[in-house]
Motif scaffolding. Structure first.
Motif, PDB file in Angstrom:
ATOM      1  N   PHE A 172       0.661  -1.073   0.106  1.00  0.00           N
ATOM      2  CA  PHE A 172       0.020  -0.185  -0.067  1.00  0.00           C
ATOM      3  C   PHE A 172       0.979   1.189   0.047  1.00  0.00           C
ATOM      4  CE2 PHE A 172      -4.534  -0.899   0.855  1.00  0.00           C
ATOM      5  CZ  PHE A 172      -4.371  -2.524   1.092  1.00  0.00           C
ATOM      6  N   GLN A 173       0.840   2.163  -1.028  1.00  0.00           N
ATOM      7  CA  GLN A 173       1.651   3.383  -0.958  1.00  0.00           C
ATOM      8  C   GLN A 173       0.660   4.258  -0.367  1.00  0.00           C
ATOM      9  OE1 GLN A 173       4.516   2.820  -1.653  1.00  0.00           O
ATOM     10  NE2 GLN A 173       4.440   1.178  -2.709  1.00  0.00           N
ATOM     11  N   GLN A 174      -0.660   4.278  -0.339  1.00  0.00           N
ATOM     12  CA  GLN A 174      -1.492   5.187   0.288  1.00  0.00           C
ATOM     13  C   GLN A 174      -2.351   4.228   1.305  1.00  0.00           C
ATOM     14  OE1 GLN A 174      -2.350   7.190  -3.085  1.00  0.00           O
ATOM     15  NE2 GLN A 174      -0.576   8.152  -2.764  1.00  0.00           N
ATOM     16  N   PHE A 175      -2.566   4.781   2.567  1.00  0.00           N
ATOM     17  CA  PHE A 175      -3.455   3.892   3.397  1.00  0.00           C
ATOM     18  C   PHE A 175      -4.799   4.121   3.245  1.00  0.00           C
ATOM     19  CE2 PHE A 175       0.669   4.193   5.907  1.00  0.00           C
ATOM     20  CZ  PHE A 175       1.111   2.866   5.446  1.00  0.00           C
ATOM     21  N   SER A 192       9.892   1.043   7.929  1.00  0.00           N
ATOM     22  CA  SER A 192      10.557   0.939   6.776  1.00  0.00           C
ATOM     23  C   SER A 192      10.434   2.371   6.167  1.00  0.00           C
ATOM     24  CB  SER A 192      10.018  -0.114   5.712  1.00  0.00           C
ATOM     25  OG  SER A 192       9.046   0.162   4.978  1.00  0.00           O
ATOM     26  N   ARG A 193       9.725   3.029   6.544  1.00  0.00           N
ATOM     27  CA  ARG A 193       8.939   4.337   5.823  1.00  0.00           C
ATOM     28  C   ARG A 193       8.354   5.283   7.013  1.00  0.00           C
ATOM     29  NH1 ARG A 193       3.999   2.474   1.876  1.00  0.00           N
ATOM     30  NH2 ARG A 193       3.321   0.807   3.434  1.00  0.00           N
ATOM     31  N   LYS A 194       8.320   6.491   6.701  1.00  0.00           N
ATOM     32  CA  LYS A 194       7.556   7.370   7.585  1.00  0.00           C
ATOM     33  C   LYS A 194       5.849   7.353   7.487  1.00  0.00           C
ATOM     34  CE  LYS A 194       8.348  12.145   9.072  1.00  0.00           C
ATOM     35  NZ  LYS A 194       9.406  13.311   8.618  1.00  0.00           N
ATOM     36  N   ILE A 195       5.242   6.949   8.381  1.00  0.00           N
ATOM     37  CA  ILE A 195       3.875   6.830   8.386  1.00  0.00           C
ATOM     38  C   ILE A 195       3.282   7.843   9.498  1.00  0.00           C
ATOM     39  CG2 ILE A 195       3.932   4.421   7.633  1.00  0.00           C
ATOM     40  CD1 ILE A 195       2.889   3.744  10.624  1.00  0.00           C
ATOM     41  N   ASP A 196       2.035   8.226   9.366  1.00  0.00           N
ATOM     42  CA  ASP A 196       1.227   8.782  10.495  1.00  0.00           C
ATOM     43  C   ASP A 196       0.657   7.632  11.506  1.00  0.00           C
ATOM     44  OD1 ASP A 196      -0.040  10.129  12.202  1.00  0.00           O
ATOM     45  OD2 ASP A 196      -1.195  11.367  10.884  1.00  0.00           O
ATOM     46  N   ALA A 197       1.340   7.009  12.510  1.00  0.00           N
ATOM     47  CA  ALA A 197       0.725   6.123  13.076  1.00  0.00           C
ATOM     48  C   ALA A 197      -0.245   6.489  13.888  1.00  0.00           C
ATOM     49  CB  ALA A 197       1.969   5.477  13.915  1.00  0.00           C
TER      50      ALA A 197
END
Ligand SMILES: *Cc1c(COP(=O)(O)O)cnc(C)c1O
Length: 367
Positions: A172-175, A192-197
């Motif tokens: 998923f590149q966008q959630f 592995s990448r920046k996410i807004d948890a």
């Protein structure tokens, strides 16, 4: 004299290790930062200057409690999570989370996105606890893409998806955007990448892909989604029980958690931005070769390609064994594809160096 001998032996060992550097593309258990391994070796001999191995100390000792506390708090720090969230280290792998999620949060009906083997296994478990509606699936094309065309109902208890499909090589590149609780199996692309948890209500991951050794499972949960089902939950299956005991309701997987902590420290030192930049550089290099080299073809729709697991085929599959042999010759390990896709899979988790991808690209070019 003897010290001198030992030094010579050590140097010779180092030389052999260096000469035989293995490029580890294993899908899991998988490559870890050398620093984390070294710290693990040290703790096996002498844990936190106790004079004891970490394998033989109480998990209630102050030294170990400090490890667990830091392993929990560092996850919150890396993701910028406040005290609405709890971090747990459990056992049973991501596969146990397939059922624990439903046990704890599925009151009546949940929505699932079916993007691969792991997602469908999660669905199978959830069905034992209530309705698990498949809102979208890419099974029609052997899971070679991430579905986008679906509606998320408002009356579901949660939406579950798998951020990275380890076997099929899609990500998923966008959630999904939704106001219902969002639950994610992040086993193979966590950190592995920046996410807004903060967009998530529950994230889980078996450690052995991107975090540490097999045996520990990370669960991050927003407390407000718990306690809403009426069924009785056995203690070991109950997130609230584990939360109330600071992840020490029973003996935790002590050594795996220790190594996970070392990996988290490594990520913290690099910074997630840097980890992501490394991963992008590796994936770009490999996919560029897959696309430019006429012998190979990628198996996943381009915009859905995983930066963690790249799946690709030889156009002439009668040469598969020869390609694997060429890889082996170049000290490239773990490249054989999963049986459900065939061909090859290069898993490029956080700790893999760009040099290893260069070595693989080199084999592809000279093949
Ligand atoms: C490997 C994997 C699993 C299974 O993990 P276990 O810890 O072996 O239960 C589940 N989901 C994903 C995405 C995986 O990559």
């Amino acid at each position: 004299m003897w010290n001198w001998f030992r030094m010579v032996i050590l140097l010779r060992q180092r030389k052999t290790i260096k000469m035989n550097k293995v490029h580890n593309f294993s899908a899991g258990p998988a490559i870890l930062p050398q620093e984390a391994i070294n710290a693990g070796v040290e703790a096996l001999q002498n844990f936190a200057n106790t004079g004891l191995s970490i394998l033989e100390v109480s998990h209630r000792s102050k030294e170990y409690v400090a490890v667990m506390d830091e392993a929990r708090s560092l996850v919150k720090k890396l993701w910028g999570l406040n005290d609405d969230y709890e971090v747990l280290y459990l056992q049973g792998g991501a596969s146990t989370q397939f059922l624990m999620v439903a046990y704890n949060v599925l009151a009546k009906k949940a929505g699932y996105i079916d993007t691969g083997v792991w997602a469908s296994k999660a669905i199978k478990e959830a069905k034992m606890f209530g309705e698990a509606d498949v809102l979208a699936s890419s099974k029609d094309k052997n899971y070679s893409y991430i579905p986008t065309d679906y509606q998320i109902p408002q009356d579901i208890d949660y939406l579950h998806f798998t951020s990275n499909n380890t076997i099929y090589g899609s990500q998923f590149q966008q959630f999904p955007e939704t106001s219902v609780p969002l639950i994610c199996d992040m086993s193979s692309d966590i950190f592995s990448r920046k996410i807004d948890a903060t967009k998530f209500d529950l994230i889980y991951a078996g450690a052995q892909k991107n975090l540490g050794p097999a045996g520990a499972t990370l669960v991050v949960v927003k407390k407000e989604i718990l306690g809403k089902v009426s069924r009785q939950i056995p203690s070991m299956m109950d997130y609230n029980v584990h939360i109330s005991k600071d992840s020490m309701f029973n003996t935790p997987p002590a050594f795996p958690v220790y190594v996970v902590l070392q990996t988290l420290k490594w990520i913290d030192r690099l910074g997630i931005d840097q980890v992501e930049a490394r991963n992008t550089a590796k994936a770009d290099l490999l996919y560029q070769e897959i696309d430019n080299n006429e012998l190979f073809v990628g198996t996943v729709r381009k915009e859905d390609r995983s930066k963690m697991n790249a799946t690709f085929l030889l156009n002439d599959d009668s040469r598969n064994e020869a390609f694997l042999a060429a890889c082996q010759e170049a000290n490239i390990s773990g490249i054989k594809g999963h049986r459900s896709v065939g061909g090859f899979r290069a898993s490029m988790y956080n700790a893999l160096e760009l040099d290893s991808v260069k070595a693989l690209v080199n084999v592809m070019q000279t093949f």
